[in-house]
Design a protein around this motif. Structure first.
Motif, PDB file in Angstrom:
ATOM      1  N   ARG A 525      59.405  -1.347   8.638  1.00 28.51           N
ATOM      2  CA  ARG A 525      58.135  -0.466   7.921  1.00 28.51           C
ATOM      3  C   ARG A 525      56.886  -1.056   8.429  1.00 28.51           C
ATOM      4  O   ARG A 525      56.247  -1.214   9.609  1.00 28.51           O
ATOM      5  N   GLN A 545      51.151   1.997   3.174  1.00 31.73           N
ATOM      6  CA  GLN A 545      52.431   1.733   1.923  1.00 31.73           C
ATOM      7  C   GLN A 545      53.271   0.826   3.082  1.00 31.73           C
ATOM      8  O   GLN A 545      54.754   0.047   2.015  1.00 31.73           O
ATOM      9  N   ARG A 552      48.076  -5.702   2.353  1.00 28.50           N
ATOM     10  CA  ARG A 552      47.562  -4.379   1.856  1.00 28.50           C
ATOM     11  C   ARG A 552      45.781  -4.646   0.837  1.00 28.50           C
ATOM     12  O   ARG A 552      45.390  -3.374   0.535  1.00 28.50           O
ATOM     13  N   HIS A 801      42.827   2.680  -6.769  1.00 27.86           N
ATOM     14  CA  HIS A 801      44.033   2.579  -7.638  1.00 27.86           C
ATOM     15  C   HIS A 801      45.593   0.786  -7.422  1.00 27.86           C
ATOM     16  O   HIS A 801      45.612   0.859  -8.196  1.00 27.86           O
ATOM     17  N   ARG A 804      43.867  -1.566  -9.955  1.00 24.43           N
ATOM     18  CA  ARG A 804      44.139  -1.225 -11.856  1.00 24.43           C
ATOM     19  C   ARG A 804      44.678  -0.901 -12.503  1.00 24.43           C
ATOM     20  O   ARG A 804      46.090   0.262 -11.431  1.00 24.43           O
ATOM     21  N   PRO A 805      45.621  -0.919 -13.309  1.00 25.74           N
ATOM     22  CA  PRO A 805      47.121  -0.020 -13.808  1.00 25.74           C
ATOM     23  C   PRO A 805      46.654   1.161 -14.717  1.00 25.74           C
ATOM     24  O   PRO A 805      45.025   1.313 -14.227  1.00 25.74           O
ATOM     25  N   MET A 806      47.476   2.166 -14.033  1.00 25.37           N
ATOM     26  CA  MET A 806      47.342   3.666 -14.824  1.00 25.37           C
ATOM     27  C   MET A 806      47.036   4.009 -15.349  1.00 25.37           C
ATOM     28  O   MET A 806      46.046   5.197 -15.686  1.00 25.37           O
ATOM     29  N   ALA A 807      47.548   3.506 -16.471  1.00 23.86           N
ATOM     30  CA  ALA A 807      47.502   3.126 -18.054  1.00 23.86           C
ATOM     31  C   ALA A 807      47.809   2.398 -18.617  1.00 23.86           C
ATOM     32  O   ALA A 807      48.525   1.347 -18.102  1.00 23.86           O
ATOM     33  N   VAL A 809      48.890   1.724 -22.490  1.00 24.68           N
ATOM     34  CA  VAL A 809      50.140   2.446 -23.314  1.00 24.68           C
ATOM     35  C   VAL A 809      50.627   1.999 -24.912  1.00 24.68           C
ATOM     36  O   VAL A 809      50.550   0.697 -24.602  1.00 24.68           O
TER      37      VAL A 809
ATOM     38  N   ILE B   6      51.217   9.271 -18.693  1.00 24.89           N
ATOM     39  CA  ILE B   6      50.352   7.959 -18.047  1.00 24.89           C
ATOM     40  C   ILE B   6      49.846   8.522 -17.261  1.00 24.89           C
ATOM     41  O   ILE B   6      50.087   7.766 -16.426  1.00 24.89           O
ATOM     42  N   GLY B   7      49.396   9.509 -17.279  1.00 25.18           N
ATOM     43  CA  GLY B   7      48.745  10.253 -16.177  1.00 25.18           C
ATOM     44  C   GLY B   7      49.649  11.185 -14.468  1.00 25.18           C
ATOM     45  O   GLY B   7      50.289  11.806 -15.327  1.00 25.18           O
ATOM     46  N   THR B   8      49.238  11.484 -13.808  1.00 24.65           N
ATOM     47  CA  THR B   8      50.035  12.682 -12.939  1.00 24.65           C
ATOM     48  C   THR B   8      50.423  12.003 -11.983  1.00 24.65           C
ATOM     49  O   THR B   8      49.887  10.158 -11.523  1.00 24.65           O
ATOM     50  N   ASP B  11      48.616  10.551  -8.990  1.00 25.14           N
ATOM     51  CA  ASP B  11      47.823   8.862  -9.544  1.00 25.14           C
ATOM     52  C   ASP B  11      48.403   7.717  -8.343  1.00 25.14           C
ATOM     53  O   ASP B  11      48.013   6.777  -8.488  1.00 25.14           O
ATOM     54  N   ILE B  12      49.701   8.185  -8.126  1.00 23.98           N
ATOM     55  CA  ILE B  12      50.724   7.168  -7.567  1.00 23.98           C
ATOM     56  C   ILE B  12      50.686   7.299  -5.374  1.00 23.98           C
ATOM     57  O   ILE B  12      50.906   8.540  -5.428  1.00 23.98           O
ATOM     58  N   PRO B  13      50.514   7.048  -5.307  1.00 19.79           N
ATOM     59  CA  PRO B  13      50.840   6.736  -3.496  1.00 19.79           C
ATOM     60  C   PRO B  13      51.906   7.018  -3.125  1.00 19.79           C
ATOM     61  O   PRO B  13      53.397   6.470  -3.847  1.00 19.79           O
ATOM     62  N   ARG B  14      52.224   7.873  -2.531  1.00 23.43           N
ATOM     63  CA  ARG B  14      54.113   8.193  -1.567  1.00 23.43           C
ATOM     64  C   ARG B  14      54.277   6.879  -1.313  1.00 23.43           C
ATOM     65  O   ARG B  14      53.588   6.073  -1.122  1.00 23.43           O
ATOM     66  N   ARG B  15      55.243   6.708  -1.558  1.00 28.27           N
ATOM     67  CA  ARG B  15      56.392   5.272  -1.183  1.00 28.27           C
ATOM     68  C   ARG B  15      55.435   3.846  -1.684  1.00 28.27           C
ATOM     69  O   ARG B  15      55.073   2.885  -1.035  1.00 28.27           O
ATOM     70  N   GLY B  16      54.626   4.251  -3.240  1.00 25.34           N
ATOM     71  CA  GLY B  16      53.595   2.967  -3.248  1.00 25.34           C
ATOM     72  C   GLY B  16      54.134   2.951  -5.256  1.00 25.34           C
ATOM     73  O   GLY B  16      55.010   3.570  -5.395  1.00 25.34           O
ATOM     74  N   ALA B  17      53.279   2.128  -5.765  1.00 23.73           N
ATOM     75  CA  ALA B  17      54.086   2.078  -7.083  1.00 23.73           C
ATOM     76  C   ALA B  17      52.354   1.479  -8.242  1.00 23.73           C
ATOM     77  O   ALA B  17      51.475   1.224  -7.497  1.00 23.73           O
ATOM     78  N   ARG B  18      51.994   1.749  -9.602  1.00 25.95           N
ATOM     79  CA  ARG B  18      51.055   1.569 -10.152  1.00 25.95           C
ATOM     80  C   ARG B  18      51.718   0.874 -11.218  1.00 25.95           C
ATOM     81  O   ARG B  18      53.344   1.654 -11.613  1.00 25.95           O
ATOM     82  N   CYS B  19      50.957   0.381 -12.095  1.00 23.14           N
ATOM     83  CA  CYS B  19      51.288  -0.005 -13.645  1.00 23.14           C
ATOM     84  C   CYS B  19      50.657   0.508 -14.472  1.00 23.14           C
ATOM     85  O   CYS B  19      50.120   1.111 -14.804  1.00 23.14           O
ATOM     86  N   LEU B  97      52.829  13.389 -15.823  1.00 20.81           N
ATOM     87  CA  LEU B  97      54.101  12.167 -15.791  1.00 20.81           C
ATOM     88  C   LEU B  97      54.507  11.557 -17.386  1.00 20.81           C
ATOM     89  O   LEU B  97      52.880  11.269 -18.565  1.00 20.81           O
TER      90      LEU B  97
END
Ligand code: SRM
Ligand SMILES: Cc1cc2nc3c(=O)[nH]c(=O)nc-3n(C[C@H](O)[C@H](O)[C@H](O)COP(=O)(O)OP(=O)(O)OC[C@H]3O[C@@H](n4cnc5c(N)ncnc54)[C@H](O)[C@@H]3O)c2cc1C
Ligand code: SF4
Ligand code: FES
Lengths: 816, 109
Positions: A525, A545, A552, A801, A804-807, A809, B6-8, B11-19, B97
């Protein structure tokens, strides 16, 4: 005394003639060319790939401006000759230039035939002959509206496929019951129609155009039966007529074309004619192979060798629409004295037909599977008696006695005079001789020396097989290791196919090149992403990605998941203001480590990912941009103090280093690129172990390349010496671009150079000014899109994005 | 199972990740090319590399530090490497999510 040679028309035939002439008799003539088209000589055959977007016009130029300058040829672009005065021996252009000649060559090509129906002159009605037509079609295609192509022959179908690629809704109207009826029998014509329709192009046969309708511009095409097909663009591709008006007015003998003898002389011994406008032995021609033969004959005569004579031969027809394989040669009408052998494989869409007369092949039609075309063509040309192999003939050469089912053996079995490249009339023996005689090891080398596969390219596979046969294991494209487990293709093939098929997105590459995984892997890729960024700088949307984390987020990941940040310090120069800003950032964000790197700049290590945008924000205010210490791209340009301070300095090495870094920062490359400029051979900037280095000397700038000082240690090679700083910059940029276009992902310059050959690189960069300029221009173009500070972009909110963490909890619940 | 929002998916890109930050460390939530969602601990079984920063391909991620490939479905290292990371149940409800931190929450409480 040198004679004055004047040429009317600058198409493919006279272009080739001049190449032969310059080789045989470089000083015989003072050459002047008049061309009605306002441009240099280009490969007209390749207009269809330009129309469909597979090639840029620059890629199909045969002789660039530099070529004319180098050979002292005067080219009047956009000058149409309107009169020949045979008494005074002069020609006059529509801009009023009059030029005397000793020898005149007429090569005015053809004019497209326009069917004389009402509405034929409406705006929006085009023919398909030159670049202007292509540009007009591209403009019309922007509207994505409806197009009608009148004519289902070679040109019409290529135009239709191109317009379809460009997003138009296309209908082909053909007056006969089947497509390409002059080259194909009805069965193959039917398969062709199916293949064309599968691409979403509508085909109407037996469609007789009555009028083109519209008010002030094209609105549709009306057929004899009253049907009106709406269209905003109409392309007429119904045939060509030799362009002989000028010759006729000058009183030369004309018939279907300008009549010439088999030495290309017209009825006036001071005037020759060649190309599509010429008629030899009662024939006129519309494919380049016979025209190239005319060019050879004409050049021989001009250089004083009258022995070479033109002989008629038939040329196979191939269609240049990707994915449609078609080959046709000769005569295939039915007849009592004829026999035929047919093979059909409906599921594979294959149809083959051989027409025999007295046990000799007189016609061949192949559809869907054309690899035996050259072999059948050879049997046909030589009039070989095929009665012995009749039963297996249709299965092709590999099924003939003894050779087994090995495609290589098939090529091995071809006679030395078997034609491999139809366009350029190159036979097998000539290619093998060139490979052994000139020590060629690459396809490009063979193309350069023999022209085989250099025109339409459809014989590339055959040429490669010949190379394998001649060179044995040292040339084995199949042995190239695949990029990764997701594909069988090697990096070079992938790069070539991305260009050839005009693939502009990673999913398109994976689909078209049969990737074995649905979404690639961490090896392919990033490589594909680089190739696409490099090849389509303006069109490809970088896929973050598919980038390694460092690229990135534009910082280097550390073992504990924190990041390091290295801003640019141009050429290693800094100031109290910059140092103060760095000190402030270190304090403000509690950065645990600050280090001077091996690349003459400062690294701040251990920064939390969340803090990156704020750190960059502060650095940006002090004027810093990203040092790209993480990038497969330009890293550092180290310098020494040079003439500014050093008692030994010969040139401004600091200045040149800064200039290079400012010019080239931001560019992506196959692997990282590090440079250095030293002010004298004492070499304090260590330029002789860099990817590219400059050693300044009294007489100028010695450019070095292909050094290594990491996993391998290797001193640089000298590229050459140039006199000025400007030249040094141009040569370095061109070299880098050549590497960008050819390097395999993660292959450093020294490895690439070893693969390509140092001499080849020197030849292209030092000796070939035109090519160098081409590389330079392409680099500059891509910098328009690459030279954007990634840090500033992210400070302004791009890819928020990422940082930052997305959430968060669990904590709140714990407190409750 | 207790589901925590945790959100929707957007919020995460395709072929990606969030914490997602939790008291027990980061959880990495992945979105594949075909919009499947997975959650695993953001901690590579090799040397603790942040898996959320890796390249996502099919239902796997390649760790950014030393290129181990971890299956998002099972949390196990693929290929010759051995090791595994905890997977966390995820639920996609419309675009929303949720993850089930069950054990974590009870520990926290
Ligand atoms: C910071 C620095 C060491 C230092 O403290 O001085 C450094 C640090 C790293 N180098 Fe280097 N290299 C640094 C100068 C060099 C040099 C010397 C130079 O540039 O003049 C070399 C030898 C020249 C060369 O490039 O070959 C060098 C040869 C390497 C190599 C071996 C490359 C090779 O093909 O042989 C790697 C590994 C790689 O790239 O795959 C590497 C990789 C790395 C990485 C990126 C390892 C990694 O993948 O994480 C290190 C990142 C640390 C960080 O987060 O900042 N580093 N590295 C230097 C940064 C220079 C800069 O300002 O950008
Ligand atoms: C779209 C397309 C695809 C093709 N595909 C193939 C293919 O796959 N295989 C193949 O073998 N052939 C193909 N051909 C045909 C091939 O391109 C021609 O046979 C070849 O270019 C003819 O060369 P030429 O030198 O005779 O004329 P041209 O290349 O047509 O050049 C004639 C030049 O003379 C200029 N001229 C005309 N009158 C004057 C004047 N009075 N004063 C000054 N200049 C003048 C014209 O502007 C033109 O530039 C294709 C042609 C087209 C248009
Ligand atoms: S030499 Fe380079 S890669 Fe190796 S530990 Fe030092 S900085 Fe890291
Ligand atoms: S920490 Fe993930 S591979 Fe080493």
């Amino acid at each position: 005394m040198t004679k004055r040679l004047v040429i009317i028309g600058n198409g493919m035939a006279p272009g080739r003639m001049l190449e032969h002439l310059l080789e045989a008799a470089p000083d015989h003539y003072q050459v002047t060319i008049f061309n009605a088209e306002p441009r240099v000589n280009y490969d007209r055959i390749m207009l269809s790939p330009v129309l469909s977007g597979q090639k840029a016009f620059e890629e199909i130029v045969i002789h660039g401006d530099g070529w004319y300058i180098k050979h002292g040829i005067t080219l009047y672009k956009g000058h149409k000759i309107v009169a020949i005065d045979r008494e005074a021996k002069t020609v006059t252009s529509d801009h009023g230039v009059t030029e005397p000649y000793d020898q005149l060559v007429i090569a005015t090509g053809s004019v497209p035939f326009i069917i004389p129906v009402p509405g034929k002159d409406l705006p929006g009605v085009l023919s398909y002959r030159d670049l202007d037509d292509v540009n007009a079609m591209l403009l019309a295609a922007q509207s994505r509206a409806k197009a009608v192509v009148i004519g289902g022959g070679l040109l019409g179908l290529e135009a239709a496929a191109g317009l379809k690629e460009r997003g138009m809704d296309v209908t082909v109207l053909h007056v006969m019951p089947t497509l390409m009826e002059r080259q194909l029998d009805p069965a193959a014509g039917y398969l062709l129609q199916k293949a064309v329709e599968e691409r979403g192009i509508k085909v109407m046969t037996k469609a007789n155009t009555k009028a083109i309708v519209g008010n002030g511009k094209v609105e549709g095409v009306e057929l004899a039966d009253g049907t009106v097909i709406p269209a905003t663009l109409v392309v007429m591709a119904v045939g060509i007529r030799p362009n002989m008006t000028l010759a006729k007015e000058a009183g030369l003998e004309v018939n279907r074309g300008i009549v010439v003898d088999d030495g290309m002389l017209t009825s006036d011994p001071a005037i020759m004619a060649l190309g599509e406008c010429a008629e030899v032995g009662g024939n006129v021609y519309g494919l380049v192979a016979p025209l190239y033969q005319m060019a050879r004959v004409a050049a021989a005569h001009l250089s004083g060798d009258p022995a070479l004579r033109f002989t008629h031969s038939e040329t196979p027809t191939k269609l240049k629409v990707t994915g449609i394989d078609l080959y046709s040669l000769g005569d295939f009408a039915d007849g009592d004295d004829r026999d035929e052998i047919v093979l059909r494989d409906a599921s594979a869409g294959v149809y083959k037909r051989i027409v025999l007369k007295e046990n000799r092949i007189i016609g061949t039609v192949l559809f869907g599977e054309t690899s035996d075309g050259a072999w059948f063509g050879d049997l046909q040309k030589k009039g070989t008696d095929v009665s012995q192999m009749r039963d297996t003939l249709i299965f092709g050469q590999v099924h003939q006695g003894g050779t087994g089912a090995d495609p290589l053996a098939a090529v091995a079995a071809l006679a030395d005079d078997a034609e491999i490249c139809g366009c350029n009339g190159v036979c097998k023996g000539k290619i093998t001789d060139a490979i052994t005689g000139k020590g060629l090891t690459t396809l490009d080398g063979v193309r350069a020396h023999t022209k085989a596969s250099a025109s339409c390219g459809s014989c590339t596979g055959l040429v490669e097989k010949l190379m394998t046969l001649t060179l044995g294991d040292s040339y084995n494209p199949a042995a190239v290791p695949p990029m990764c487990g997701c594909t069988d293709l090697g990096h070079d093939d992938v790069r070539r196919l991305i260009k050839a098929k005009g693939l502009k997105a990673i999913p398109a590459v994976m689909q078209e090149l049969n990737w074995k995984t649905s979404c690639g892997c961490a090896k392919c890729r990033p490589a594909l992403n680089y190739y696409l960024v490099c090849d389509w700088p303006d069109e490809y949307a970088d896929d973050y990605q598919s980038r390694f984390i460092n690229e990135r987020v534009h910082a280097n990941i550390q073992k504990d998941g924190t990041y390091s940040v290295v801003p640019r310090m141009w050429g290693g120069m800094t100031s109290s203001k910059e140092l103060r800003a760095i000190a402030d950032v270190v304090d403000k964000f509690n950065i645990p480590a600050v280090k001077v790197t091996g690349g003459q700049r400062i690294d701040m290590l251990g920064i939390r990912k969340e803090d990156l945008p704020a750190v960059w924000g502060d650095l940006g205010k002090a004027g810093f941009v990203s040092g790209q210490a993480y990038a497969k791209g330009l890293r550092t340009v180290k310098t020494c103090v040079g003439t500014d301070w050093c008692r030994f300095g010969t040139q401004d090495s600091t200045g040149l280093g800064i200039r290079i870094e400012k010019f080239m920062w931001g560019s992506w490359t196959p692997a990282k690129v590090k440079m250095a400029v030293s002010g004298c051979p004492r070499n304090c900037a260590e330029a002789t172990c860099k990817d590219v280095g400059v050693i300044c000397v009294d007489s100028g700038y010695e450019i070095h390349f292909a050094g290594a000082a990491g996993l391998d240690i290797k001193g640089t090679e000298v590229l050459g010496l140039v006199k000025s700083e400007d030249e040094a910059l141009t040569h370095i940029v061109a070299l880098t671009q050549m590497y960008r276009e050819q390097g395999r992902y993660l292959e450093r310059i020294y490895k690439w150079a070893k693969r390509i050959g140092l001499d080849e690189i020197r030849r292209q960069i030092m000796d070939d000014a035109e090519r160098r300029q081409g590389y330079f221009d392409r680099f500059v173009f891509s910098q328009k899109f690459a030279q954007v500070d990634p840090w500033e972009e992210r400070v302004s909110g791009k890819d928020k994005h990422e940082f930052r963490p997305m959430a968060t909890v669990g904590y709140a619940q714990a407190a409750e | 199972m207790i589901w925590t929002s945790i959100g929707t998916i957007n919020d995460i890109p395709r072929r990606g990740a969030r914490c997602v930050a939790t008291p027990q460390g980061k959880v990495a939530v992945f979105r594949t090319a075909d919009d499947k969602i997975y959650a695993i601990d953001d901690h590579c079984p090799h040397k603790g590399g942040p898996l959320s920063q890796g390249i996502v391909h099919d239902a796997a991620v390649t760790c950014p530090l030393h290129n181990w490939v971890i299956s998002l479905e099972t949390g196990k290292a693929l290929g010759p490497d051995e090791g595994s990371v905890r997977t966390i149940p995820v639920r996609l409800d419309g675009d929303n999510l949720f993850i089930a931190l069950g054990r974590l929450e009870s520990q926290a409480a």
